[in-house]
Design an enzyme around this catalytic site. Structure first.
Site, PDB file in Angstrom:
ATOM      1  N   GLN A 202       0.832  -1.198   0.000  1.00  0.00           N
ATOM      2  CA  GLN A 202       0.000   0.000   0.000  1.00  0.00           C
ATOM      3  C   GLN A 202       0.870   1.254   0.000  1.00  0.00           C
ATOM      4  O   GLN A 202       0.549   2.243  -0.674  1.00  0.00           O
ATOM      5  CB  GLN A 202      -0.925   0.008   1.220  1.00  0.00           C
ATOM      6  CG  GLN A 202      -1.942   1.136   1.235  1.00  0.00           C
ATOM      7  CD  GLN A 202      -2.970   1.028   0.108  1.00  0.00           C
ATOM      8  OE1 GLN A 202      -3.296  -0.085  -0.333  1.00  0.00           O
ATOM      9  NE2 GLN A 202      -3.454   2.161  -0.364  1.00  0.00           N
ATOM     10  N   SER A 239      -5.814   1.516   4.772  1.00  0.00           N
ATOM     11  CA  SER A 239      -6.547   0.869   3.693  1.00  0.00           C
ATOM     12  C   SER A 239      -7.218  -0.412   4.177  1.00  0.00           C
ATOM     13  O   SER A 239      -6.612  -1.240   4.861  1.00  0.00           O
ATOM     14  CB  SER A 239      -5.590   0.531   2.540  1.00  0.00           C
ATOM     15  OG  SER A 239      -6.250  -0.268   1.578  1.00  0.00           O
ATOM     16  N   HIS A 241      -7.827  -2.897   2.426  1.00  0.00           N
ATOM     17  CA  HIS A 241      -7.213  -4.056   1.781  1.00  0.00           C
ATOM     18  C   HIS A 241      -6.237  -4.766   2.727  1.00  0.00           C
ATOM     19  O   HIS A 241      -6.077  -5.986   2.637  1.00  0.00           O
ATOM     20  CB  HIS A 241      -6.504  -3.636   0.493  1.00  0.00           C
ATOM     21  CG  HIS A 241      -7.439  -3.370  -0.646  1.00  0.00           C
ATOM     22  ND1 HIS A 241      -8.010  -4.377  -1.399  1.00  0.00           N
ATOM     23  CD2 HIS A 241      -7.915  -2.202  -1.151  1.00  0.00           C
ATOM     24  CE1 HIS A 241      -8.795  -3.843  -2.323  1.00  0.00           C
ATOM     25  NE2 HIS A 241      -8.756  -2.525  -2.199  1.00  0.00           N
ATOM     26  N   ASP A 248     -11.610  -5.665  -4.750  1.00  0.00           N
ATOM     27  CA  ASP A 248     -12.026  -4.889  -5.916  1.00  0.00           C
ATOM     28  C   ASP A 248     -12.370  -5.914  -6.986  1.00  0.00           C
ATOM     29  O   ASP A 248     -11.549  -6.797  -7.305  1.00  0.00           O
ATOM     30  CB  ASP A 248     -10.900  -3.991  -6.414  1.00  0.00           C
ATOM     31  CG  ASP A 248     -10.525  -2.912  -5.412  1.00  0.00           C
ATOM     32  OD1 ASP A 248     -11.371  -2.572  -4.570  1.00  0.00           O
ATOM     33  OD2 ASP A 248      -9.375  -2.436  -5.466  1.00  0.00           O
ATOM     34  N   GLU A 294     -16.798   4.052  -5.315  1.00  0.00           N
ATOM     35  CA  GLU A 294     -16.080   2.925  -5.913  1.00  0.00           C
ATOM     36  C   GLU A 294     -17.057   1.765  -6.117  1.00  0.00           C
ATOM     37  O   GLU A 294     -17.303   0.969  -5.202  1.00  0.00           O
ATOM     38  CB  GLU A 294     -14.913   2.480  -5.028  1.00  0.00           C
ATOM     39  CG  GLU A 294     -13.810   3.525  -4.917  1.00  0.00           C
ATOM     40  CD  GLU A 294     -12.572   2.996  -4.200  1.00  0.00           C
ATOM     41  OE1 GLU A 294     -12.621   1.842  -3.691  1.00  0.00           O
ATOM     42  OE2 GLU A 294     -11.557   3.708  -4.155  1.00  0.00           O
ATOM     43  N   HIS A 297     -15.647  -1.871  -5.137  1.00  0.00           N
ATOM     44  CA  HIS A 297     -15.032  -2.184  -3.842  1.00  0.00           C
ATOM     45  C   HIS A 297     -16.078  -2.747  -2.867  1.00  0.00           C
ATOM     46  O   HIS A 297     -16.969  -2.033  -2.412  1.00  0.00           O
ATOM     47  CB  HIS A 297     -14.394  -0.910  -3.267  1.00  0.00           C
ATOM     48  CG  HIS A 297     -13.639  -1.130  -1.998  1.00  0.00           C
ATOM     49  ND1 HIS A 297     -12.265  -0.905  -1.904  1.00  0.00           N
ATOM     50  CD2 HIS A 297     -14.026  -1.533  -0.774  1.00  0.00           C
ATOM     51  CE1 HIS A 297     -11.869  -1.173  -0.669  1.00  0.00           C
ATOM     52  NE2 HIS A 297     -12.931  -1.553   0.039  1.00  0.00           N
TER      53      HIS A 297
END
Length: 326
Positions: A202, A239, A241, A248, A294, A297
């Site tokens: 990231q 993040s 993630h 995503d 998004e 996401h």
């Protein structure tokens, strides 16, 4: 006169004989009657009818009654608040006699197209709030944080590097069910482009985006460059993630807003909650999430939380505040 007396004496023997015969007849009749009553057989015993219980049957009922208990009303003791518990419904109006999947289908008014037997335990984990937490600028993850239960993503794009291709186990299994359901509706080309991203990955991405924006906007200050990048990427440690709970996914060549409004994007957004996912950054919540819309996401939170957020129209920030989660 002498003749009359002789006639009277002559009739006397006949009278005596008649009397004797009458007496004999009476005696015989009496004997016959006595014999008739004394020799008559006793009446047969009356069989006890099963429809009319004896005193014994009513005072000591059998342990296994033959009545159809299903036809009898059930009674329950009133609860403390005076409401008959038999009239109370389970949370969400679900029938307690149904399986978890069937009860949920009844609750939301939509049936699954796939058999959820193998997926139920992942879509709806034992602790419904285990996966409900924020990762953002004020709820950060340490640089060395990495989930211990990361597994390979089944529906991953083949052109993506391996360091993007993992997800936490429960979320990955729920994702499999989600995309399998989509295939039943013709959404058969959606693949994952990003899963877990480590702190270091990231950090590299964030710096790379900043370099790209500097090249495009040489007159911007460093603060302006970073503010611009923060509209579509996040600082390391902030993040989702890195949590291993989001992906995503789309059916486009690149991850961009052209995915919004497509058949696949609409179906994913409308059905994600049924598999424990939420569209993490909705278009109408940008002022709350501080992240641009998004449509690709999706974040795993578990079915109960996702369904409640769907019903309440909340994003994750609003829901955590609603539940008192810091």
């Amino acid at each position: 006169m002498p003749n009359k007396r002789k006639a009277s004496k002559k009739a006397s023997p006949y009278l005596c004989a008649a009397v004797v015969l009458i007496l004999i007849a009476v005696i015989l009749l009496a004997v016959i009657l006595v014999l008739a009553f004394s020799d008559s057989p006793e009446p047969p015993p009356v069989e006890e009818s099963s429809d009319v219980p004896t005193i014994h049957e009513t005072s000591e009922p059998s342990e296994e009654p033959s009545r159809d208990e299903s036809s009898e009303p059930e009674f329950s003791e009133p609860s403390d608040n005076g409401v008959d518990e038999s009239e109370q419904s389970t949370p969400g109006g679900e029938d307690p006699g149904l399986s978890p999947t069937a009860a949920y289908e009844q609750r939301v008014g939509k049936a699954y197209a796939i058999d959820m037997t193998d997926w139920e335990q992942y879509v709806c984990p034992a602790d419904p709030m285990e996966y409900v937490f924020l990762v953002d600028a004020t709820h950060t993850l340490a640089a060395n944080f990495e989930p211990e239960d990361l597994v390979w993503i089944k529906d991953m794009r083949k052109d993506r590097p391996e360091y993007y291709s993992k997800l936490r186990f429960c979320a990955e299994k729920a994702l499999e069910a989600f995309l399998e359901e989509g295939r039943q509706y013709g959404i058969d080309d959606v693949k994952v482009s990003n899963g877990f991203r480590s702190y270091s990955i990231q950090k590299s991405l964030f710096e790379s985006y900043k370099n790209d924006e500097r090249a495009k906007h040489p007159d911007y200050t460093e603060e302006q460059i970073e503010a611009l990048v923060l509209t579509y990427s996040l600082r390391p440690g902030t993040s989702e993630h890195q949590s291993g709970l989001c992906v995503d996914m789309h059916n486009q060549i690149n991850t961009d807003l052209s995915f919004a409004g497509t058949k696949a994007a609409i179906w994913l957004e409308e059905n994600c909650y049924r598999f424990g996912f939420i569209l993490r950054y909705p278009e109408d919540k940008e002022d709350i999430t501080t992240v641009m819309f998004e449509p690709w996401h999706f974040r795993f939170v578990g079915r109960e939380a996702a369904t409640e957020m769907h019903d309440l129209g909340m994003c994750l920030e609003e829901y955590c505040a609603y539940k008192g989660i810091a």
